[in-house]
Write a protein that holds these residues in place. Sequence first.
Motif, PDB file in Angstrom:
ATOM      1  N   GLU A 146       0.836  -1.207   0.000  1.00 24.11           N
ATOM      2  CA  GLU A 146       0.000   0.000   0.000  1.00 24.11           C
ATOM      3  C   GLU A 146       0.870   1.256   0.000  1.00 24.11           C
ATOM      4  OE1 GLU A 146      -2.974   2.780  -0.021  1.00 24.11           O
ATOM      5  OE2 GLU A 146      -3.049   0.662  -0.556  1.00 24.11           O
ATOM      6  N   ILE A 147       1.939   1.230   0.764  1.00 19.94           N
ATOM      7  CA  ILE A 147       2.866   2.371   0.807  1.00 19.94           C
ATOM      8  C   ILE A 147       3.501   2.560  -0.573  1.00 19.94           C
ATOM      9  CG2 ILE A 147       5.037   3.217   1.792  1.00 19.94           C
ATOM     10  CD1 ILE A 147       4.182   1.686   4.381  1.00 19.94           C
TER      11      ILE A 147
ATOM     12  N   ILE B 171       2.041   9.296  -6.027  1.00 18.96           N
ATOM     13  CA  ILE B 171       2.508  10.662  -5.732  1.00 18.96           C
ATOM     14  C   ILE B 171       3.630  11.056  -6.702  1.00 18.96           C
ATOM     15  CG2 ILE B 171       3.715  12.080  -4.023  1.00 18.96           C
ATOM     16  CD1 ILE B 171       2.125  10.441  -1.873  1.00 18.96           C
ATOM     17  N   LEU B 172       4.571  10.143  -6.932  1.00 17.61           N
ATOM     18  CA  LEU B 172       5.660  10.444  -7.856  1.00 17.61           C
ATOM     19  C   LEU B 172       5.137  10.715  -9.261  1.00 17.61           C
ATOM     20  CD1 LEU B 172       8.324   7.835  -6.704  1.00 17.61           C
ATOM     21  CD2 LEU B 172       8.480  10.316  -6.485  1.00 17.61           C
ATOM     22  N   PHE B 173       4.220   9.867  -9.759  1.00 15.21           N
ATOM     23  CA  PHE B 173       3.633  10.093 -11.080  1.00 15.21           C
ATOM     24  C   PHE B 173       2.979  11.464 -11.153  1.00 15.21           C
ATOM     25  CE2 PHE B 173       2.868   5.327 -12.110  1.00 15.21           C
ATOM     26  CZ  PHE B 173       4.107   5.236 -12.713  1.00 15.21           C
ATOM     27  N   LYS B 174       2.223  11.802 -10.113  1.00 11.40           N
ATOM     28  CA  LYS B 174       1.491  13.065 -10.094  1.00 11.40           C
ATOM     29  C   LYS B 174       2.430  14.268 -10.068  1.00 11.40           C
ATOM     30  CE  LYS B 174      -1.810  15.545  -7.208  1.00 11.40           C
ATOM     31  NZ  LYS B 174      -2.489  15.533  -5.923  1.00 11.40           N
TER      32      LYS B 174
ATOM     33  N   MET C 208       5.989  14.270 -10.582  1.00 13.46           N
ATOM     34  CA  MET C 208       7.160  14.271 -11.455  1.00 13.46           C
ATOM     35  C   MET C 208       6.863  13.844 -12.888  1.00 13.46           C
ATOM     36  SD  MET C 208       9.850  12.507  -8.799  1.00 13.46           S
ATOM     37  CE  MET C 208      11.075  12.280 -10.044  1.00 13.46           C
ATOM     38  N   GLY C 209       5.747  13.196 -13.101  1.00 18.24           N
ATOM     39  CA  GLY C 209       5.436  12.657 -14.421  1.00 18.24           C
ATOM     40  C   GLY C 209       5.917  11.216 -14.545  1.00 18.24           C
ATOM     41  N   VAL C 210       5.405  10.549 -15.537  1.00 23.63           N
ATOM     42  CA  VAL C 210       5.678   9.116 -15.706  1.00 23.63           C
ATOM     43  C   VAL C 210       7.147   8.851 -16.013  1.00 23.63           C
ATOM     44  CG1 VAL C 210       5.146   7.082 -17.088  1.00 23.63           C
ATOM     45  CG2 VAL C 210       3.313   8.624 -16.417  1.00 23.63           C
ATOM     46  N   VAL C 211       7.714   9.579 -16.965  1.00 23.83           N
ATOM     47  CA  VAL C 211       9.078   9.308 -17.411  1.00 23.83           C
ATOM     48  C   VAL C 211      10.076   9.497 -16.279  1.00 23.83           C
ATOM     49  CG1 VAL C 211      10.919  10.049 -18.978  1.00 23.83           C
ATOM     50  CG2 VAL C 211       8.569   9.853 -19.811  1.00 23.83           C
ATOM     51  N   ASP C 212       9.997  10.619 -15.578  1.00 24.84           N
ATOM     52  CA  ASP C 212      10.944  10.863 -14.484  1.00 24.84           C
ATOM     53  C   ASP C 212      10.736   9.890 -13.332  1.00 24.84           C
ATOM     54  OD1 ASP C 212      12.259  12.851 -15.825  1.00 24.84           O
ATOM     55  OD2 ASP C 212      11.166  14.486 -14.867  1.00 24.84           O
ATOM     56  N   THR C 213       9.499   9.493 -13.092  1.00 22.98           N
ATOM     57  CA  THR C 213       9.234   8.506 -12.043  1.00 22.98           C
ATOM     58  C   THR C 213       9.884   7.178 -12.389  1.00 22.98           C
ATOM     59  OG1 THR C 213       7.149   9.539 -11.404  1.00 22.98           O
ATOM     60  CG2 THR C 213       7.426   7.224 -10.830  1.00 22.98           C
ATOM     61  N   ILE C 214       9.732   6.746 -13.628  1.00 20.05           N
ATOM     62  CA  ILE C 214      10.340   5.482 -14.046  1.00 20.05           C
ATOM     63  C   ILE C 214      11.856   5.564 -13.968  1.00 20.05           C
ATOM     64  CG2 ILE C 214      10.687   3.951 -16.030  1.00 20.05           C
ATOM     65  CD1 ILE C 214       7.724   4.568 -16.751  1.00 20.05           C
ATOM     66  N   ARG C 215      12.423   6.673 -14.414  1.00 21.17           N
ATOM     67  CA  ARG C 215      13.880   6.841 -14.326  1.00 21.17           C
ATOM     68  C   ARG C 215      14.349   6.798 -12.881  1.00 21.17           C
ATOM     69  NH1 ARG C 215      16.085  11.779 -17.198  1.00 21.17           N
ATOM     70  NH2 ARG C 215      18.020  10.646 -16.937  1.00 21.17           N
ATOM     71  N   PHE C 216      13.589   7.428 -11.983  1.00 19.30           N
ATOM     72  CA  PHE C 216      13.928   7.422 -10.564  1.00 19.30           C
ATOM     73  C   PHE C 216      13.863   6.008  -9.999  1.00 19.30           C
ATOM     74  CE2 PHE C 216      12.363   7.541  -6.155  1.00 19.30           C
ATOM     75  CZ  PHE C 216      13.467   8.150  -5.549  1.00 19.30           C
TER      76      PHE C 216
END
Length: 67
Positions: free
Chosen positions: A10-11, A18-21, A23-31
């Motif tokens: 759940e966490i 939150i990251l998607f919202k 930072m966006g999808v691409v930066d979240t995936i890179r992170f």
Amino acid sequence: MNTQTRPVSEINRQATHILFKEMGVVDTIRFLNQFSVGQGDYTKERHTWLNDISMNDVISQIKAEKK
């Protein structure tokens, strides 16, 4: 502040959302890719393809690339 213990799944779901919202999808995936475990044994594999190369060979290749 929430003091209740929640399942890690759940966490992770909430954190990813939150990251998607933010930072966006691409930066979240890179992170998130920074934390992937990967596969294989790099040290053993490196020895198989570098075993026959001497330091002089490496230096010669570097000098040739610079020309």
